[in-house]
Design an enzyme around this catalytic site. Structure first.
Site, mmCIF file in Angstrom:
data_model
loop_
_atom_site.group_PDB
_atom_site.id
_atom_site.type_symbol
_atom_site.label_atom_id
_atom_site.label_comp_id
_atom_site.label_asym_id
_atom_site.label_seq_id
_atom_site.Cartn_x
_atom_site.Cartn_y
_atom_site.Cartn_z
ATOM 1 N N GLN A 56 -4.063 -4.971 5.832
ATOM 2 C CA GLN A 56 -4.342 -6.545 6.108
ATOM 3 C C GLN A 56 -5.630 -6.751 6.796
ATOM 4 O OE1 GLN A 56 -0.937 -8.477 7.653
ATOM 5 N NE2 GLN A 56 -1.811 -10.523 7.728
ATOM 6 N N ASP A 94 9.219 -9.370 4.987
ATOM 7 C CA ASP A 94 7.970 -9.348 4.301
ATOM 8 C C ASP A 94 7.244 -8.264 4.997
ATOM 9 O OD1 ASP A 94 5.468 -9.822 3.324
ATOM 10 O OD2 ASP A 94 4.755 -11.333 4.667
ATOM 11 N N GLU A 154 8.205 -8.388 8.771
ATOM 12 C CA GLU A 154 8.097 -9.893 9.216
ATOM 13 C C GLU A 154 9.565 -10.585 8.978
ATOM 14 O OE1 GLU A 154 4.892 -11.825 7.260
ATOM 15 O OE2 GLU A 154 3.348 -10.882 9.019
HETATM 16 MN MN MN Z 1 5.122 -13.194 5.688
#
Ligand code: MN
Length: 418
Positions: free
Chosen positions: A237, A230, A198
């Site tokens: 997730q 990130d 990210e």
């Molecule tokens: Mn993030």
């Protein structure tokens, strides 16, 4: 303001990331010696411990640079931050009277190893890019329910792990995790197959607060910014995130660039958040331009191959500023401390090429990217190196962030098999 000239001639270039206008703060070591604070100027690093010991930089009664992190300086607050910047500018400017005293304290950046520039107190990651939130929400829930009902009213986030934050250049090991199986009741234990990045900016809180603070006060508490990756395990997730949000998917590693670019250096590049779609409550309203015009890009390089640029975007795409995030963070009375790190959330623009994660770039794996090497990628393959780059471009000068890079190593054998 034009390019400010330094007697360190490598800094006097329109494209060098570290001119006198920038003066970013890092921690470096040479030949395995103890790490120490340094300031980047052109191709050199000013040794701050040596500068302080030589009496060239004296801001308080106590030494601030006898430690290998910038937290002690941060805790002194904005007046001392300004005094340091002014002192460094005068020491390094063309024609400086102290040039002969400062010159022996410069180290060639090419010989230096860079370390974490500050001790991370706590780490919070937000989700404040509207294009990213809309894209991810569309993939997970459809376009009608893409943005959660709170999204236009508060910068939503989760508490991450300070222990996961590593400096650029640190290898990242592909994690194992529990993944959704063909049925919800039959998950699998396996290495992450959808490992992702990210593209974010990290805001560093410089001074502590207790109790709620305004957006303006929050901006005053922010010391500087770094690039932040990130690293995200999308398959972990997708299974774990409901209803409490990301947990193990985000706990493997978070990489930051090695130089703290100060709020002062970015000041000429301030810009407003986008037009509000719904009015914010008073305590979160904008009170001045607190985003920054920073060009960002991501490159991906398979092992031993040349990198391909896979995304280009800009920090001004964010819906909420770091000041709004910090103000919101404080509303509960949550104490904030020097060294707290706030991730902006993934910075995606409106076009396909400006998306800040592979999840979006490959649309969940349905539209793989073709790299310049001819290889295809939906997510990260073992050995790939991912690099974030950032620069604010002024008239005749550049405020650069050092690269934020990391190579993904293959998962180890099943850690629970003996
Ligand atoms: Mn993030």
């Amino acid at each position: 303001m034009p390019l400010m000239k330094s007697w360190v001639t490598s800094a006097n270039s329109a494209t060098h990331p570290f001119p006198l206008n920038n003066l970013p703060y890092g921690v470096f070591s040479v030949d395995g010696d103890e790490p120490r604070c340094g300031v980047a100027i052109g191709d050199m690093i000013l040794d701050m411990q040596a500068a302080e010991e030589a009496g060239l930089v004296q801001l308080t009664d106590m030494p601030l640079f006898d430690v290998p992190y910038w937290n002690d300086l941060m805790e002194q607050g904005p007046a001392v931050w300004t005094a340091l910047r002014e002192r460094l500018t005068s020491l390094l400017a063309e024609g400086a009277a102290e040039q002969d005293k400062v010159e022996p304290l410069l180290v060639s950046a090419s010989t230096a190893e860079l370390h974490m520039p500050f001790a991370v107190s706590e780490y919070t990651d937000f989700y404040a890019g509207k294009n990213h939130a809309f894209n991810v929400g569309t993939m997970f829930r459809g376009p009608e329910n893409a943005l959660p009902p709170n999204w236009l009213h508060i910068p939503i986030g989760y508490n991450g792990r300070a222990s996961s934050v590593v400096v650029s250049g640190t290898d990242v090991r592909r994690p194992w995790g529990q993944l959704k199986g063909p049925n919800d009741d039959a998950p699998r234990w396996a290495p992450c197959a959808r490992f992702d990045i990210e593209l974010e900016l990290g805001a560093i809180v410089g001074t502590s607060s207790e109790g709620p603070i305004t957006v303006q006060q929050a901006d005053d508490h922010i010391f500087g910014y770094v690039l932040l990756n990130d690293w995200s395990a999308r398959d972990i997730q997708a299974w774990e995130y409901q209803p409490l949000g990301p947990f193990q998917a985000k706990a493997t590693a978070t990489s930051i660039s090695p130089w703290i670019v100060t709020k002062s250096a970015l000041h000429p590049f301030r810009c407003n958040t986008p037009e509000r779609e719904v009015e914010l409550l008073d305590h979160l309203k904008d009170c001045g331009p607190m985003l920054y015009d920073i060009d960002l890009e991501v490159t991906m390089a398979p092992e031993g191959k040349e990198p391909t640029t896979i995304a280009r975007t800009n920090y001004k795409e964010m819906y909420y500023s770091a000041a709004q995030q910090l103000a919101h963070h404080s509303t509960s009375g949550c104490p904030m401390n020097a060294g707290d790190l706030l991730g902006s959330g993934t910075i995606s623009g409106p076009t396909k090429e400006s998306r800040g994660s592979l999840l979006e770039l490959s649309w969940g794996g349905k539209e793989p990217l073709t790299l310049d090497t001819g290889e295809e990628r939906s997510f990260i393959a073992d050995g790939d190196t991912l690099t974030l780059k950032g620069a604010a471009k002024g008239k005749g000068y550049t405020i650069g962030f050092g690269d934020c890079t990391g190579t993904v190593l293959p998962a180890l054998n099943d850690p629970f098999q003996r």
